[in-house]
Design an enzyme around this catalytic site. Structure first.
Site, PDB file in Angstrom:
ATOM      1  N   ASP A   1      28.911 -25.333 -54.241  1.00 19.15           N
ATOM      2  CA  ASP A   1      27.738 -24.958 -55.026  1.00 19.15           C
ATOM      3  C   ASP A   1      28.163 -24.656 -56.457  1.00 19.15           C
ATOM      4  O   ASP A   1      29.099 -23.879 -56.690  1.00 19.15           O
ATOM      5  CB  ASP A   1      27.072 -23.723 -54.401  1.00 19.15           C
ATOM      6  CG  ASP A   1      25.805 -23.326 -55.134  1.00 19.15           C
ATOM      7  OD1 ASP A   1      24.746 -23.887 -54.815  1.00 19.15           O
ATOM      8  OD2 ASP A   1      25.888 -22.454 -56.025  1.00 19.15           O
TER       9      ASP A   1
ATOM     10  N   THR B   1      16.055  10.550 -14.742  1.00 22.64           N
ATOM     11  CA  THR B   1      14.636  10.364 -15.056  1.00 22.64           C
ATOM     12  C   THR B   1      14.135   8.967 -14.719  1.00 22.64           C
ATOM     13  O   THR B   1      12.918   8.750 -14.637  1.00 22.64           O
ATOM     14  CB  THR B   1      14.376  10.618 -16.558  1.00 22.64           C
ATOM     15  OG1 THR B   1      15.127   9.665 -17.336  1.00 22.64           O
ATOM     16  CG2 THR B   1      14.776  12.028 -16.945  1.00 22.64           C
TER      17      THR B   1
ATOM     18  N   TRP C   1      27.625 -29.968 -49.504  1.00 26.53           N
ATOM     19  CA  TRP C   1      26.730 -28.900 -49.963  1.00 26.53           C
ATOM     20  C   TRP C   1      25.434 -28.904 -49.158  1.00 26.53           C
ATOM     21  O   TRP C   1      24.978 -27.856 -48.687  1.00 26.53           O
ATOM     22  CB  TRP C   1      26.400 -29.046 -51.447  1.00 26.53           C
ATOM     23  CG  TRP C   1      25.511 -27.940 -51.942  1.00 26.53           C
ATOM     24  CD1 TRP C   1      25.898 -26.742 -52.474  1.00 26.53           C
ATOM     25  CD2 TRP C   1      24.059 -27.911 -51.913  1.00 26.53           C
ATOM     26  NE1 TRP C   1      24.786 -25.967 -52.780  1.00 26.53           N
ATOM     27  CE2 TRP C   1      23.658 -26.650 -52.443  1.00 26.53           C
ATOM     28  CE3 TRP C   1      23.080 -28.804 -51.497  1.00 26.53           C
ATOM     29  CZ2 TRP C   1      22.320 -26.298 -52.571  1.00 26.53           C
ATOM     30  CZ3 TRP C   1      21.738 -28.433 -51.611  1.00 26.53           C
ATOM     31  CH2 TRP C   1      21.368 -27.196 -52.141  1.00 26.53           C
TER      32      TRP C   1
ATOM     33  N   ARG D   1      12.552   2.161 -16.353  1.00 25.84           N
ATOM     34  CA  ARG D   1      11.374   1.795 -17.124  1.00 25.84           C
ATOM     35  C   ARG D   1      11.586   2.213 -18.573  1.00 25.84           C
ATOM     36  O   ARG D   1      12.367   3.117 -18.881  1.00 25.84           O
ATOM     37  CB  ARG D   1      10.117   2.469 -16.565  1.00 25.84           C
ATOM     38  CG  ARG D   1      10.135   3.982 -16.636  1.00 25.84           C
ATOM     39  CD  ARG D   1       8.776   4.578 -16.293  1.00 25.84           C
ATOM     40  NE  ARG D   1       8.786   6.034 -16.290  1.00 25.84           N
ATOM     41  CZ  ARG D   1       8.714   6.791 -17.371  1.00 25.84           C
ATOM     42  NH1 ARG D   1       8.641   6.239 -18.570  1.00 25.84           N
ATOM     43  NH2 ARG D   1       8.732   8.111 -17.265  1.00 25.84           N
TER      44      ARG D   1
ATOM     45  N   CYS E   1      16.934   7.690 -29.571  1.00 24.62           N
ATOM     46  CA  CYS E   1      15.791   8.398 -28.984  1.00 24.62           C
ATOM     47  C   CYS E   1      15.847   9.880 -29.346  1.00 24.62           C
ATOM     48  O   CYS E   1      16.891  10.535 -29.202  1.00 24.62           O
ATOM     49  CB  CYS E   1      15.784   8.235 -27.473  1.00 24.62           C
ATOM     50  SG  CYS E   1      14.357   9.012 -26.671  1.00 24.62           S
TER      51      CYS E   1
ATOM     52  N   TYR F   1      24.243 -25.900 -46.756  1.00 22.64           N
ATOM     53  CA  TYR F   1      23.014 -25.152 -47.053  1.00 22.64           C
ATOM     54  C   TYR F   1      22.079 -25.172 -45.845  1.00 22.64           C
ATOM     55  O   TYR F   1      21.466 -24.155 -45.495  1.00 22.64           O
ATOM     56  CB  TYR F   1      22.305 -25.747 -48.273  1.00 22.64           C
ATOM     57  CG  TYR F   1      21.101 -24.956 -48.728  1.00 22.64           C
ATOM     58  CD1 TYR F   1      21.245 -23.873 -49.583  1.00 22.64           C
ATOM     59  CD2 TYR F   1      19.817 -25.289 -48.294  1.00 22.64           C
ATOM     60  CE1 TYR F   1      20.138 -23.141 -50.004  1.00 22.64           C
ATOM     61  CE2 TYR F   1      18.707 -24.565 -48.706  1.00 22.64           C
ATOM     62  CZ  TYR F   1      18.879 -23.489 -49.558  1.00 22.64           C
ATOM     63  OH  TYR F   1      17.780 -22.770 -49.965  1.00 22.64           O
TER      64      TYR F   1
ATOM     65  N   CYS G   1      11.242   3.955 -22.065  1.00 27.74           N
ATOM     66  CA  CYS G   1      10.829   5.273 -22.567  1.00 27.74           C
ATOM     67  C   CYS G   1       9.569   5.129 -23.415  1.00 27.74           C
ATOM     68  O   CYS G   1       9.504   4.280 -24.300  1.00 27.74           O
ATOM     69  CB  CYS G   1      11.970   5.870 -23.399  1.00 27.74           C
ATOM     70  SG  CYS G   1      11.555   7.425 -24.221  1.00 27.74           S
TER      71      CYS G   1
ATOM     72  N   CYS H   1      10.530   6.572 -27.399  1.00 28.09           N
ATOM     73  CA  CYS H   1      11.286   5.796 -28.390  1.00 28.09           C
ATOM     74  C   CYS H   1      11.009   4.303 -28.305  1.00 28.09           C
ATOM     75  O   CYS H   1      11.457   3.542 -29.165  1.00 28.09           O
ATOM     76  CB  CYS H   1      12.782   6.047 -28.254  1.00 28.09           C
ATOM     77  SG  CYS H   1      13.532   5.382 -26.742  1.00 28.09           S
TER      78      CYS H   1
END
Length: 481
Positions: free
Chosen positions: A438, A30, A418, A63, A38, A422, A65, A68
């Site tokens: 921590d 296709t 720490w 290309r 899909c 973080y 779809c 979907c």
């Protein structure tokens, strides 16, 4: 994974949405490419080829779809986890570095030659940095075509294309439609306003995200109302405001931007903030194997790791929060935003009572340590980080080398393990930080007799384990009140 034809085909045959964005299905009979989930009839094995990126499928002549819409899938979670050059490159490309600085700028940030960066990406993804960036531009163009009244010429440059011809050719190549044909019927929106829907992998623990962000809101910069989070952002070409409404299966996003060229970058930063490209099933599976974490994961499946739209802002949060409560830190940060931030006049921001963008590194680098309403030692540490970021000595962007950034941070006066961890966890979206220093996490681990070697089994998702432990501690505290 895309090289394992049988595994990919089984995922596509079962329409497994977990693999959307991880690989793409090119159907040779296709000429279209789809996401694995899909709903169309599954093609025969011998008629499909699998690709690691949408750009690779497009370069091969397929290309997108129309059913979907594979270009709108969540991003591959692999790029959030990987710390190698390819992972860093993909995060930088998603953040628009190629559009702003070209392949030369991308290569410079990674520390490699342009040729080597192109070779690495092509070898692993089937497409080079220009093709990957072009694919991102095509998707940004589609958003603007379908959601705004902008003239096509404005959309072309807003999406990052160098010419109208390049814009038209790319849209036709990717979607097999001209921009005019694609526009169709849509709701009219003001110039500068973009509305779109952000895809999310399931499960998605909305309450956990909102609780974490809600406890750390900076007055004037961000706000939560019900399930809607709004904030002001700094973007490459100017400021912007965003409104994110978190649904169970998607996030409704509305943007108001000073410059529409920032559309794709703003969307990507919102996705990173909410950790929408995570693989929650993989994360929960690893963490559920531990008897301490299993009930926590069961109570909050799909818990996310909130990241950021501004890495420097996270660094300031970490330094300010070193020795004060979360509420106390919010007060100080609100003063910073009002004193050193930039006022905004966006209608979207005003509707949520937002008034400022957070302070820039340059603004805080020039501040006097006596004017920051905090102990002078921490004020000097904050100014030192601001100067390092402003000078480019420390980069807190998505493509930064996480280990190098941590080492550079710890080398600065007043920045301990720490704070550096973080910042790495949230500013750099590091999925595998074990915040053993921590206080809350240490107490939780000691209470349950968890030794350091046991936490090694939680790799590479220890940042998510920290989120579960913080959440469990907060629940316990509410129970004891």
């Amino acid at each position: 994974m895309h090289t394992d034809h049988e595994r990919c085909y089984r995922a596509a045959e079962s329409r497994d949405a977990r693999f959307d964005g991880v690989f793409y299905v090119g159907v040779r009979t296709t000429g279209i490419y789809c996401r694995p989930s899909c709903p169309a009839v599954t093609p025969k094995r011998e008629n499909v080829t699998f690709y690691a990126s949408a750009a690779a499928a497009q370069d091969a002549g397929f290309r997108a779809c129309r059913r979907c819409r594979p270009d709108t899938t969540p991003g591959s979670p692999e790029w959030n986890v990987r710390a190698d050059a390819v992972g860093r490159a993909m995060r930088l490309i998603a953040d628009g570095v190629v559009e702003r600085e070209g392949v030369e700028g991308l290569a410079s940030r990674l520390g490699y030659s342009q040729r080597h960066v192109t070779r690495m990406l092509t070898q692993e993804l089937g497409a080079g940095p220009l093709a990957l960036a072009r694919s991102n531009r095509a998707h940004a163009a589609r958003v603007l075509i379908e959601t705004t009244e902008m003239p096509m010429s404005d959309i072309a440059f807003a999406a990052g294309f160098a010419s109208i011809r390049q814009f038209n050719d790319s849209v036709r190549h990717v979607y097999a439609l001209s921009p005019t044909e694609m526009r169709g019927r849509r709701r009219s929106t003001p110039t500068g306003r973009v509305t779109l829907r952000l895809a999310v992998r399931q499960p998605f623990h909305v309450d956990g995200l909102l609780e974490f962000l809600g406890g750390r809101l900076i007055a004037g910069v961000e706000r939560i109302d019900g399930r809607t989070y709004a904030r002001v952002m700094r973007l490459p070409h100017g400021l912007g405001a965003v409104q994110l409404t978190l649904q169970d299966d998607h996030v409704a996003c509305e943007l108001e931007l000073a410059d529409l060229r920032d559309t794709a970058v703003a969307v990507q930063r919102c996705r990173r903030l909410l950790d929408l490209d995570a693989d929650p099933l993989a994360i929960d599976e690893v963490l559920s194997a531990d008897p301490l974490l299993a009930p926590l994961v069961a109570a909050a499946p799909g818990l996310r790791l909130p990241s950021q739209v501004d890495g420097f802002e996270v660094a300031v949060r970490a330094i300010v929060g070193q020795q004060v409560s979360v509420a106390g830190a919010r007060t100080i940060l609100g003063r910073f935003a009002e004193t050193f931030g930039t006022p905004v006049t966006f209608d979207l921001a005003a509707s949520h009572g937002l008034t400022h963008a957070f302070a820039t590194p340059e603004a805080l680098a020039e501040a006097d340590d006596t004017a920051l309403s905090m102990p002078r030692s921490r004020a000097r540490a904050l100014i030192g980080v601001a100067q390092a970021v402003a000078d480019g000595k420390i980069e807190l962007d998505p493509g930064a080398d996480r280990e190098a950034v941590r080492a550079d941070l710890v080398a600065l006066p007043g920045i301990g393990p720490w704070t550096a961890d973080y910042i790495s966890m949230r500013a750099l979206a590091h999925p595998d930080v074990m915040l053993e220093t921590d206080l809350i996490i240490r107490r939780m681990l000691e209470r349950h007799g968890v030794e350091p070697e046991r936490t090694e089994r939680w790799k590479p998702w220890r940042s998510y384990a920290a989120m579960h432990l913080w959440r469990a501690s907060a629940d316990l505290e509410r129970t004891l009140r």
